[in-house]
Design an enzyme around this catalytic site. Structure first.
Site, PDB file in Angstrom:
ATOM      1  N   GLY A  12       0.842  -1.199   0.000  1.00 16.96           N
ATOM      2  CA  GLY A  12       0.000   0.000   0.000  1.00 16.96           C
ATOM      3  C   GLY A  12       0.871   1.240   0.000  1.00 16.96           C
ATOM      4  O   GLY A  12       1.947   1.244   0.605  1.00 16.96           O
ATOM      5  N   GLY A 116       5.073  -7.435   3.783  1.00 14.39           N
ATOM      6  CA  GLY A 116       4.834  -8.288   2.612  1.00 14.39           C
ATOM      7  C   GLY A 116       5.888  -8.068   1.536  1.00 14.39           C
ATOM      8  O   GLY A 116       6.488  -9.026   1.026  1.00 14.39           O
ATOM      9  N   THR A 117       6.125  -6.812   1.204  1.00 15.84           N
ATOM     10  CA  THR A 117       7.098  -6.473   0.157  1.00 15.84           C
ATOM     11  C   THR A 117       8.505  -6.889   0.582  1.00 15.84           C
ATOM     12  O   THR A 117       9.291  -7.409  -0.217  1.00 15.84           O
ATOM     13  CB  THR A 117       7.064  -4.950  -0.095  1.00 15.84           C
ATOM     14  N   ASP A 139       0.899   1.964   9.052  1.00 18.55           N
ATOM     15  CA  ASP A 139       0.474   1.199  10.234  1.00 18.55           C
ATOM     16  C   ASP A 139       1.519   1.185  11.348  1.00 18.55           C
ATOM     17  O   ASP A 139       1.196   0.863  12.487  1.00 18.55           O
ATOM     18  CB  ASP A 139       0.182  -0.259   9.840  1.00 18.55           C
ATOM     19  N   GLY A 182      -4.680   0.429  10.234  1.00 15.91           N
ATOM     20  CA  GLY A 182      -3.666  -0.089  11.163  1.00 15.91           C
ATOM     21  C   GLY A 182      -3.495  -1.586  11.122  1.00 15.91           C
ATOM     22  O   GLY A 182      -2.735  -2.159  11.888  1.00 15.91           O
ATOM     23  N   HIS A 283      -8.638   5.558   3.056  1.00 13.06           N
ATOM     24  CA  HIS A 283      -7.406   5.869   2.316  1.00 13.06           C
ATOM     25  C   HIS A 283      -7.010   7.338   2.391  1.00 13.06           C
ATOM     26  O   HIS A 283      -5.930   7.691   1.903  1.00 13.06           O
ATOM     27  CB  HIS A 283      -7.537   5.386   0.873  1.00 13.06           C
ATOM     28  N   GLN A 285      -5.996   8.488   4.902  1.00 13.39           N
ATOM     29  CA  GLN A 285      -4.798   8.393   5.759  1.00 13.39           C
ATOM     30  C   GLN A 285      -3.527   8.120   4.961  1.00 13.39           C
ATOM     31  O   GLN A 285      -2.423   8.301   5.457  1.00 13.39           O
ATOM     32  CB  GLN A 285      -4.971   7.247   6.776  1.00 13.39           C
ATOM     33  N   ARG A 286      -3.689   7.638   3.751  1.00 14.33           N
ATOM     34  CA  ARG A 286      -2.509   7.275   2.950  1.00 14.33           C
ATOM     35  C   ARG A 286      -2.203   8.283   1.854  1.00 14.33           C
ATOM     36  O   ARG A 286      -1.070   8.348   1.372  1.00 14.33           O
ATOM     37  CB  ARG A 286      -2.726   5.902   2.294  1.00 14.33           C
TER      38      ARG A 286
HETATM   39  O1  F6P Z   1      -1.067  -1.524   5.326  1.00 12.31           O
HETATM   40  C1  F6P Z   1      -1.616  -0.305   4.968  1.00 12.31           C
HETATM   41  C2  F6P Z   1      -3.102  -0.372   4.895  1.00 12.31           C
HETATM   42  O2  F6P Z   1      -3.590   0.916   4.618  1.00 12.31           O
HETATM   43  C3  F6P Z   1      -3.791  -0.963   6.115  1.00 12.31           C
HETATM   44  O3  F6P Z   1      -3.885  -0.080   7.192  1.00 12.31           O
HETATM   45  C4  F6P Z   1      -5.124  -1.366   5.534  1.00 12.31           C
HETATM   46  O4  F6P Z   1      -5.706  -2.427   6.266  1.00 12.31           O
HETATM   47  C5  F6P Z   1      -4.756  -1.816   4.146  1.00 12.31           C
HETATM   48  O5  F6P Z   1      -3.512  -1.216   3.833  1.00 12.31           O
HETATM   49  C6  F6P Z   1      -5.773  -1.438   3.080  1.00 12.31           C
HETATM   50  O6  F6P Z   1      -5.373  -1.971   1.862  1.00 12.31           O
HETATM   51  P1  F6P Z   1      -6.046  -1.586   0.486  1.00 12.31           P
HETATM   52  O7  F6P Z   1      -5.339  -0.376  -0.050  1.00 12.31           O
HETATM   53  O8  F6P Z   1      -5.813  -2.777  -0.358  1.00 12.31           O
HETATM   54  O9  F6P Z   1      -7.492  -1.297   0.730  1.00 12.31           O
END
Ligand code: F6P
Length: 365
Positions: A12, A116-117, A139, A182, A283, A285-286
């Site tokens: 992610g 994972g990566t 996370d 998380g 998302h 948060q990302r």
């Molecule tokens: O590992 C990062 C994360 O944002 C987690 O907090 C969340 O559970 C997961 O990835 C969500 O993944 P995706 O982008 O596949 O919905």
């Protein structure tokens, strides 16, 4: 010294990925005179119709404040699958990737990713290919490093969301629930809950009871606060119950957590008669620009990763320990996830200032 190295972003996305890429390219080409190639879409760019791009200080100019990753990323693909609940790394994909790395004259890889990566990176290392990992995830659940980049920005975003929910909760005398990400750890919920003045924090490491949660809501009513703010980690679970999933995954993709916030909303309304609302931050948060800390940490990680490679280190991950970036074995970083200690200092501090984790025993206090 390597003549040419590759850079990969996997899993992610997280704010600060571009900061790492920029630092890798600038350090490699400046200090060490190494060329850089970006592998697109995680390891997937190394197989089939391969996708790579030449990276130069010019091509990475201006990317420091940008969210996402200029290389693209994937959190599913050909390099990892699930068989009977076990993670498997298909040999064919790794062999093809190694062959293409040789063809592209890429002699070592900087792999930026989460567990994972980095587990895939470890498979390349085990087959003799030089790799160095950079710990990424909002996370903050990677072992062997105190912090991953991306985490601090995610906390900022979750904290701002809590601040905003606070005023609307207070205006309506409601219970507001913020569901944050998380995975199986409560780092984002705990840190944002403290910074954003949550009344109740629900994390996977401390299973909760609805009785305890409701008791806290009523306690607040009695003391004149007719609203309550709850932050719930997506992996939080009721005592004796399992986590809530949005989908159960398949052989290619891991199961996806999500939905606990709405369960809590429903139960709170049923048990208290109060109005409750749930917001899933998801998302947000990302995405978007990394904060200053993640730009700095990502830059330091990127430069240290290149220095480590240039000094002959391989099979390692750069890690933050006691304020310094050091190298730790990749195997250590991927062995277990790092969880919140249920009786650690931050949980204790939260309790001392009156935040509830809705643990069953809190109901009896
Ligand atoms: O590992 C990062 C994360 O944002 C987690 O907090 C969340 O559970 C997961 O990835 C969500 O993944 P995706 O982008 O596949 O919905």
């Amino acid at each position: 010294m390597y003549k040419q190295i590759g850079v990969i972003t996997g899993g992610g996305d997280a704010p600060g990925l571009n900061a790492v890429i920029r630092a890798v390219v600038r350090t490699a080409s400046g200090e060490f005179g190494m060329k850089c190639v970006g592998i697109e879409d995680s390891f997937e760019g190394l197989i089939g119709e391969t996708r790579t791009m030449k990276l130069t200080p010019k091509s990475v100019s201006g990317i420091l404040p940008r969210g996402g990753t200029m290389l693209g990323t994937r959190n599913t693909g050909s390099f990892c699958c699930f068989e009977d609940g076990k993670v498997v790394f298909p040999e064919g994909a790794i062999r093809e990737a190694l062959e293409n790395l040789r063809k592209f004259e890429i002699e070592a890889l900087v792999v930026i990713g989460g567990d994972g990566t980095l587990a895939i990176a470890q498979e390349f290392y085990k087959r003799g290919f030089p790799v160095i990992g950079v710990p990424k995830t909002i996370d903050n659940d990677l072992a062997a490093t105190e912090l991953t980049f991306g985490f601090m920005t995610a906390i900022d975003i979750a904290t701002e969301a809590l601040d905003r929910l606070h005023t609307t909760a207070a205006s309506h005398d409601r219970v507001m629930i913020l569901e944050v990400m998380g995975r199986h750890t409560g780092w984002i919920a705990l840190h944002a809950g403290l910074a954003g003045s949550a009344d109740i924090i629900l994390i996977p490491e401390i299973p909760f009871s609805y009785e305890s949660m409701v008791q806290k809501v009523f306690q607040r009513e009695k003391s004149g606060s007719r609203f309550t703010n709850i932050v719930v980690a997506e992996g939080a679970k009721e005592v004796g119950k399992s986590e809530i999933y949005q989908d159960s995954g398949n052989s290619q993709a891991a199961p996806r957590l999500g939905g606990i916030g709405d369960y809590v909303r429903h139960k709170i309304e049923e048990m208290t008669g109060k109005e409750a609302r749930c917001v899933v931050l998801g998302h947000l948060q990302r995405g978007g620009s990394p904060n200053a800390f993640d730009r700095m940490l990502g830059t330091n990680f990127g430069a240290c990763a290149v220095r480590a490679l240039a000094n002959g280190q391989t099979g390692k991950m750069v890690a933050l320990q006691a304020g310094m970036v050091i190298n730790v074995p990749l195997s250590e970083a991927i062995a277990n996830i790092k969880t919140v200690s249920a009786d650690g200092q931050l949980v204790r501090t939260a309790r001392d200032i009156g935040i509830s984790f809705a643990a069953p025993k809190e109901a009896k206090l």
